[in-house]
Design a protein around this motif. Structure first.
Motif, PDB file in Angstrom:
ATOM      1  N   LEU A  76     -16.570  76.843  25.559  1.00 15.83           N
ATOM      2  CA  LEU A  76     -16.939  75.546  26.113  1.00 15.83           C
ATOM      3  C   LEU A  76     -18.088  75.700  27.102  1.00 15.83           C
ATOM      4  O   LEU A  76     -18.189  76.696  27.808  1.00 15.83           O
ATOM      5  CB  LEU A  76     -15.741  74.911  26.827  1.00 15.83           C
ATOM      6  CG  LEU A  76     -14.564  74.501  25.958  1.00 15.83           C
ATOM      7  CD1 LEU A  76     -13.442  73.961  26.822  1.00 15.83           C
ATOM      8  CD2 LEU A  76     -14.981  73.475  24.917  1.00 15.83           C
ATOM      9  N   VAL A  77     -18.921  74.681  27.147  1.00 12.24           N
ATOM     10  CA  VAL A  77     -19.978  74.596  28.140  1.00 12.24           C
ATOM     11  C   VAL A  77     -19.365  73.915  29.361  1.00 12.24           C
ATOM     12  O   VAL A  77     -18.595  72.960  29.225  1.00 12.24           O
ATOM     13  CB  VAL A  77     -21.161  73.756  27.602  1.00 12.24           C
ATOM     14  CG1 VAL A  77     -22.225  73.582  28.657  1.00 12.24           C
ATOM     15  CG2 VAL A  77     -21.718  74.378  26.342  1.00 12.24           C
ATOM     16  N   GLU A  78     -19.678  74.404  30.533  1.00 10.71           N
ATOM     17  CA  GLU A  78     -19.122  73.838  31.760  1.00 10.71           C
ATOM     18  C   GLU A  78     -20.254  73.508  32.719  1.00 10.71           C
ATOM     19  O   GLU A  78     -21.217  74.280  32.834  1.00 10.71           O
ATOM     20  CB  GLU A  78     -18.162  74.855  32.388  1.00 10.71           C
ATOM     21  CG  GLU A  78     -17.341  74.303  33.522  1.00 10.71           C
ATOM     22  CD  GLU A  78     -16.228  75.261  33.930  1.00 10.71           C
ATOM     23  OE1 GLU A  78     -15.181  75.286  33.262  1.00 10.71           O
ATOM     24  OE2 GLU A  78     -16.434  75.981  34.913  1.00 10.71           O
ATOM     25  N   LYS A  79     -20.140  72.369  33.382  1.00  7.16           N
ATOM     26  CA  LYS A  79     -21.156  71.962  34.362  1.00  7.16           C
ATOM     27  C   LYS A  79     -20.487  71.175  35.476  1.00  7.16           C
ATOM     28  O   LYS A  79     -19.588  70.373  35.230  1.00  7.16           O
ATOM     29  CB  LYS A  79     -22.237  71.108  33.700  1.00  7.16           C
ATOM     30  CG  LYS A  79     -23.362  70.738  34.662  1.00  7.16           C
ATOM     31  CD  LYS A  79     -24.501  70.057  33.963  1.00  7.16           C
ATOM     32  CE  LYS A  79     -25.618  69.809  34.974  1.00  7.16           C
ATOM     33  NZ  LYS A  79     -26.722  69.054  34.372  1.00  7.16           N
ATOM     34  N   ILE A  80     -20.960  71.389  36.693  1.00 10.34           N
ATOM     35  CA  ILE A  80     -20.468  70.629  37.838  1.00 10.34           C
ATOM     36  C   ILE A  80     -21.495  69.554  38.163  1.00 10.34           C
ATOM     37  O   ILE A  80     -22.698  69.849  38.279  1.00 10.34           O
ATOM     38  CB  ILE A  80     -20.235  71.546  39.054  1.00 10.34           C
ATOM     39  CG1 ILE A  80     -19.141  72.563  38.727  1.00 10.34           C
ATOM     40  CG2 ILE A  80     -19.871  70.714  40.285  1.00 10.34           C
ATOM     41  CD1 ILE A  80     -18.932  73.621  39.794  1.00 10.34           C
ATOM     42  N   ILE A  81     -21.018  68.321  38.284  1.00 11.17           N
ATOM     43  CA  ILE A  81     -21.904  67.202  38.624  1.00 11.17           C
ATOM     44  C   ILE A  81     -21.404  66.534  39.899  1.00 11.17           C
ATOM     45  O   ILE A  81     -20.222  66.605  40.228  1.00 11.17           O
ATOM     46  CB  ILE A  81     -21.998  66.170  37.482  1.00 11.17           C
ATOM     47  CG1 ILE A  81     -20.634  65.510  37.205  1.00 11.17           C
ATOM     48  CG2 ILE A  81     -22.566  66.815  36.215  1.00 11.17           C
ATOM     49  CD1 ILE A  81     -20.711  64.280  36.329  1.00 11.17           C
ATOM     50  N   ALA A  82     -22.325  65.887  40.602  1.00 13.48           N
ATOM     51  CA  ALA A  82     -21.989  65.141  41.818  1.00 13.48           C
ATOM     52  C   ALA A  82     -22.003  63.652  41.492  1.00 13.48           C
ATOM     53  O   ALA A  82     -22.923  63.162  40.830  1.00 13.48           O
ATOM     54  CB  ALA A  82     -22.979  65.451  42.925  1.00 13.48           C
ATOM     55  N   CYS A  83     -20.984  62.946  41.972  1.00 15.94           N
ATOM     56  CA  CYS A  83     -20.869  61.513  41.734  1.00 15.94           C
ATOM     57  C   CYS A  83     -20.512  60.813  43.042  1.00 15.94           C
ATOM     58  O   CYS A  83     -19.968  61.419  43.961  1.00 15.94           O
ATOM     59  CB  CYS A  83     -19.775  61.226  40.702  1.00 15.94           C
ATOM     60  SG  CYS A  83     -20.111  61.876  39.064  1.00 15.94           S
TER      61      CYS A  83
END
Length: 181
Positions: A76-83
């Motif tokens: 799996l590709v994993e990414k952290i995003i800010a919301c």
């Protein structure tokens, strides 16, 4: 265990049964359901899960129950995003993400005293989103993001990077994605 319900599973036999059951289930299973099936208390199940996690079994506790994290052939590709959003936009945010085939693994906020606080969410579709929000409403719990005026991070996972990029585009259009300057 259907006909063996009256039989109480003991120790290691019960933990092996729990592990096998969770591995075979594609949906989260509550501690209460596992306790009923194995004829022990929910507290015993919680202890067993803790022991299994200590053995590096990839079991996570979600708002819908315990889930065994399968290691698929395709990474799996994993990414952290800010919301950033208010409480009323939580459903919109989660639906945007899952509608793109992306899983919301967790949420993290930075607390001034405790540092980073992270909680598992594990929602992958609208049904999961509804169950998560129902649990929030039922318990009258606060969203972690309410501690930080709506600012929070999500760890997203998907089978393809483009799915996450598409979700980010729609989050940006909705005014939810916080972008770096």
């Amino acid at each position: 265990m259907s006909k063996e319900k009256e039989k109480k599973l003991l120790g290691e036999e019960r933990r092996q049964w729990l592990l096998d059951y969770l591995k075979s289930s594609s949906d989260p299973v509550t501690g209460t359901a596992l306790a009923k099936m194995s004829n022990v208390s929910r507290q015993v199940i919680v202890g067993d899960i803790t022991l299994l996690k200590a053995r590096n079994e990839p079991i996570i506790a979600t708002s819908q129950g315990y889930l065994y994290m399968r290691l698929e052939n395709q990474p799996l590709v994993e990414k952290i995003i800010a919301c950033r959003h208010n409480r009323s936009q939580a459903e919109q945010e989660l639906n945007i993400i899952v509608d793109h085939g992306v899983t919301v693994k967790d949420v993290t906020v930075e607390h001034p005293v405790y540092g980073d606080l992270t909680a598992s969410i594990m929602v992958s579709n609208r049904k999961d989103v509804q169950a998560f929000l129902k649990s929030i409403r039922k318990t009258n719990a606060s969203l972690l993001s309410e501690l930080t005026s709506g600012l929070h991070l999500h760890t997203l996972t998907a089978i393809d990077k483009q799915l996450i990029l598409n979700a980010e585009k729609d989050l940006k259009a909705a005014g939810i994605l916080v972008e770096e300057d």
